[in-house]
Design a protein around this motif. Structure first.
Motif, mmCIF file in Angstrom:
data_model
loop_
_atom_site.group_PDB
_atom_site.id
_atom_site.type_symbol
_atom_site.label_atom_id
_atom_site.label_comp_id
_atom_site.label_asym_id
_atom_site.label_seq_id
_atom_site.Cartn_x
_atom_site.Cartn_y
_atom_site.Cartn_z
ATOM 1 N N VAL A 1 54.029 60.838 -1.662
ATOM 2 C CA VAL A 1 55.126 61.783 -1.960
ATOM 3 C C VAL A 1 56.249 61.615 -0.943
ATOM 4 O O VAL A 1 57.428 61.689 -1.282
ATOM 5 C CB VAL A 1 54.602 63.232 -1.970
ATOM 6 N N PHE A 2 55.887 61.382 0.318
ATOM 7 C CA PHE A 2 56.894 61.103 1.348
ATOM 8 C C PHE A 2 57.711 59.875 0.966
ATOM 9 O O PHE A 2 58.949 59.880 1.027
ATOM 10 C CB PHE A 2 56.202 60.887 2.694
ATOM 11 N N PHE A 3 57.037 58.802 0.545
ATOM 12 C CA PHE A 3 57.747 57.588 0.166
ATOM 13 C C PHE A 3 58.529 57.769 -1.127
ATOM 14 O O PHE A 3 59.543 57.092 -1.353
ATOM 15 C CB PHE A 3 56.773 56.420 0.057
ATOM 16 N N LEU A 4 58.075 58.673 -1.995
ATOM 17 C CA LEU A 4 58.854 59.022 -3.182
ATOM 18 C C LEU A 4 60.203 59.600 -2.770
ATOM 19 O O LEU A 4 61.249 59.207 -3.293
ATOM 20 C CB LEU A 4 58.076 60.026 -4.042
ATOM 21 N N GLN A 5 60.196 60.515 -1.804
ATOM 22 C CA GLN A 5 61.463 61.080 -1.333
ATOM 23 C C GLN A 5 62.332 60.018 -0.667
ATOM 24 O O GLN A 5 63.556 60.006 -0.845
ATOM 25 C CB GLN A 5 61.217 62.234 -0.356
ATOM 26 N N VAL A 6 61.713 59.123 0.103
ATOM 27 C CA VAL A 6 62.464 58.028 0.727
ATOM 28 C C VAL A 6 63.174 57.200 -0.332
ATOM 29 O O VAL A 6 64.365 56.877 -0.219
ATOM 30 C CB VAL A 6 61.525 57.131 1.564
ATOM 31 N N ALA A 7 62.459 56.857 -1.409
ATOM 32 C CA ALA A 7 63.045 56.049 -2.473
ATOM 33 C C ALA A 7 64.166 56.790 -3.186
ATOM 34 O O ALA A 7 65.202 56.187 -3.531
ATOM 35 C CB ALA A 7 61.954 55.650 -3.478
ATOM 36 N N LEU A 8 63.981 58.078 -3.421
ATOM 37 C CA LEU A 8 65.032 58.875 -4.063
ATOM 38 C C LEU A 8 66.298 58.882 -3.208
ATOM 39 O O LEU A 8 67.413 58.727 -3.722
ATOM 40 C CB LEU A 8 64.541 60.317 -4.282
ATOM 41 N N GLU A 9 66.120 59.044 -1.900
ATOM 42 C CA GLU A 9 67.265 59.077 -0.994
ATOM 43 C C GLU A 9 67.958 57.722 -0.938
ATOM 44 O O GLU A 9 69.196 57.642 -0.964
ATOM 45 C CB GLU A 9 66.822 59.501 0.404
ATOM 46 N N ILE A 10 67.182 56.641 -0.873
ATOM 47 C CA ILE A 10 67.761 55.301 -0.837
ATOM 48 C C ILE A 10 68.575 55.045 -2.107
ATOM 49 O O ILE A 10 69.710 54.546 -2.056
ATOM 50 C CB ILE A 10 66.658 54.241 -0.687
ATOM 51 N N LYS A 11 68.018 55.400 -3.260
ATOM 52 C CA LYS A 11 68.708 55.154 -4.526
ATOM 53 C C LYS A 11 69.992 55.964 -4.615
ATOM 54 O O LYS A 11 71.050 55.438 -5.007
ATOM 55 C CB LYS A 11 67.784 55.477 -5.696
ATOM 56 N N ARG A 12 69.931 57.242 -4.258
ATOM 57 C CA ARG A 12 71.123 58.094 -4.332
ATOM 58 C C ARG A 12 72.215 57.580 -3.403
ATOM 59 O O ARG A 12 73.380 57.495 -3.793
ATOM 60 C CB ARG A 12 70.761 59.541 -3.996
ATOM 61 N N GLU A 13 71.841 57.250 -2.171
ATOM 62 C CA GLU A 13 72.836 56.770 -1.221
ATOM 63 C C GLU A 13 73.406 55.417 -1.647
ATOM 64 O O GLU A 13 74.591 55.138 -1.429
ATOM 65 C CB GLU A 13 72.217 56.657 0.175
#
Length: 393
Positions: free
Chosen positions: A76-88
Motif C-alpha cells: 500500500v505504501f508503494f501504491l501511494q508512491v506510484a500514485l504520486e510519481i504518476k501525478r507529478e
C-alpha cells in the motif's frame, strides 16, 4: 461558542483543533515515524523484548505478522508512491523535462555514489555485498519534516527540488528492487500477474472511474506477484501506475485514492513498518561493531555519498546548461538540503530486509549504519542550512 472563550473573551483553541492541526502539518508524518522508531528501540532493549520479537514472528494465517507488514502493508505504501510519481509526472513538478532535469540528475548521483561507497567497503565480504543499495534511498517523510522544521530558511525552490528528488529516488529504489532483489521466479504466477495487469490497463483505457475494480484486481495482482518470486510490493507500484488521473467523465480516481491514502500511509502503515523493523537489540553490542564493513558502508554512504552524489551530479547538469540552480537559494542551503537526502530510514530498512533475508547479523549491522547515517545526515543538513543560509520568503 462561550465554552471556547476565556474570561477576557479571547478564543481558546480546543484540544481537537490542536490535534487536527498537527496531523495536517507537513512534518507530522516524520514525527510519528520518529516516535515509532524510538519506541521500537526502547522496547527491543527492555524486558518486553521477547514479547516484541515473539509478536513479529507469530503466525497470522498463511504469513507471519512481520511478513504481513513488510509484504502486504508496504504494498500500500508503494501504491501511494506510484500514485504520486504518476501525478507529478503528468501534471506536477515532474511534468516537463526542464523540471525533471535538476532533481533527476541529483537523484541519480545520490543513488550511484552511496552505492559505490557501500560496495567498496564490502567488496570482499561475500554476502555482505548484497547490501550495496541500502544507502541509495531517501526517506521523504523524514527529509520533508526536517525542511519544515527549518521554516523560512529553506526557499520554496529548494523544497520543490527536495520533494521531486525524493520522488525520483523512490522510483529508482523500485527499479533496484525489481532488478536485483528477487528470488527464483515462477513463470506461471508471472503469467497470472501479466493477465491481471492487462485487465487493469484495459480498465484504464475504457475510462473506468470507479476505484473498487482497480483495488479488487490489485489484491489478485498482489497474490500472483507474491507467489512469483518478485517482491510483492511491486504489485502496489503496478496498480498505482494503471489508475487513471482523469477520465472522460471528469472524475479523478488517482487523486481521490491518493487523498484517501494521505492519512493511512504516513500515520499508520509507515509507523507500523518503522516500529516492526527499527527494533534493534543492543545486547552484547561492542563499540568495535561500529567498524563493521556493512555498518561503515551504509553509514558513510548516507552521510557522505548522498550529499556528494547529489551536489556533484547537480553541478554537472547546471554546468552543461541542462538545468538551472534553484532560485533564491544559496550554495550552503543547497548543500544542506543535499545532506538531508542522506536520511534513508524507511526505504533503507526495507532494502536491508531484501538484501539479507537469512542473515540477521548483517541486518543488525546495516540497521546500525542506517540509524547513524540518518541521524548524522539530519544534523549535518539542518546545521548547514541554519548556519549558512539567509532567511528567505
Amino acid at each position: 461558542m462561550a465554552a471556547n472563550n476565556d474570561a477576557s473573551g479571547n478564543h481558546r483553541r480546543r484540544p481537537i483543533d490542536a490535534f487536527r492541526e498537527f496531523f495536517e502539518g507537513e512534518a507530522a508524518g516524520g514525527l510519528v515515524l520518529i516516535a515509532a522508531a524510538v519506541a521500537a528501540l526502547v522496547i527491543a532493549n527492555s524486558p518486553l523484548a521477547s514479547v516484541y520479537f515473539g509478536a513479529l514472528h507469530a503466525e497470522l494465517g498463511p504469513l507471519h505478522v512481520e511478513e504481513w507488514i513488510n509484504d502486504a502493508l508496504m504494498a500500500v505504501f508503494f501504491l501511494q508512491v506510484a500514485l504520486e510519481i504518476k501525478r507529478e509526472a503528468v501534471e506536477g513538478e515532474l511534468s516537463t523535462w526542464p523540471r525533471r532535469a535538476l532533481p533527476g540528475f541529483g537523484a541519480l548521483g545520490g543513488m550511484v555514489v552511496p552505492a559505490l561507497i557501500c560496495a567498496a567497503f564490502n567488496r570482499n565480504g561475500g554476502e555482505a555485498l548484497r547490501g550495496w543499495a541500502i544507502p541509495s534511498a531517501t526517506d521523504i517523510a523524514f527529509a520533508v519534516a526536517a525542511v519544515v522544521a527549518l521554516g523560512e530558511r529553506v526557499p520554496s525552490s529548494l523544497r520543490v527540488f527536495l520533494t521531486a528528488l525524493a520522488i525520483i529516488d523512490d522510483l529508482g529504489a523500485v527499479i533496484i528492487i525489481a532488478l536485483f532483489y528477487q528470488q527464483g521466479l515462477s513463470w506461471l504466477d508471472l503469467g497470472g500477474a501479466a493477465i491481471v495487469l492487462a485487465l487493469l490497463v484495459l480498465l484504464n483505457l475504457r475510462g473506468v472511474a470507479a476505484r473498487w475494480p482497480y483495488l479488487l484486481l490489485g489484491v489478485v495482482l498482489w497474490v500472483f506477484v507474491f507467489r512469483s518470486g518478485l517482491h510483492a510490493t511491486l504489485a502496489g507500484v503496478a496498480l498505482g501506475l494503471t489508475i487513471p488521473l482523469h477520465t472522460r467523465s471528469g472524475a479523478t480516481p488517482l487523486v481521490q485514492l491518493e487523498e484517501r491514502l494521505d492519512f493511512i500511509v504516513p500515520f499508520l502503515i509507515v509507523p507500523i513498518f518503522g516500529f516492526a523493523n527499527a527494533g534493534l537489540s543492543l545486547a552484547g553490542f561492542a563499540p568495535a561493531a561500529l567498524l563493521d564493513p556493512v555498518t561503515l558502508g551504509v553509514a558513510l554512504g548516507l552521510l557522505v555519498g548522498k550529499p556528494v552524489g547529489v551536489v556533484a551530479a547537480s553541478w554537472l547538469a547546471i554546468r552543461a546548461r541542462i538545468a538551472e540552480f534553484p532560485a533564491q537559494a544559496s550554495r550552503a542551503q543547497f548543500i544542506g538540503v543535499a545532506a538531508l537526502c542522506g536520511i534513508g530510514f524507511t526505504m533503507s530498512l526495507f532494502i536491508t530486509l531484501l538484501a539479507f533475508p537469512e542473515h540477521p547479523e548483517l541486518q543488525a549491522a546495516a540497521k546500525i549504519g542506517i540509524l547513524i547515517g540518518s541521524v548524522l545526515s539530519a544534523a549535518l543538513g539542518i546545521g548547514t542550512v541554519a548556519a549558512g543560509g539567509q532567511r528567505s520568503g
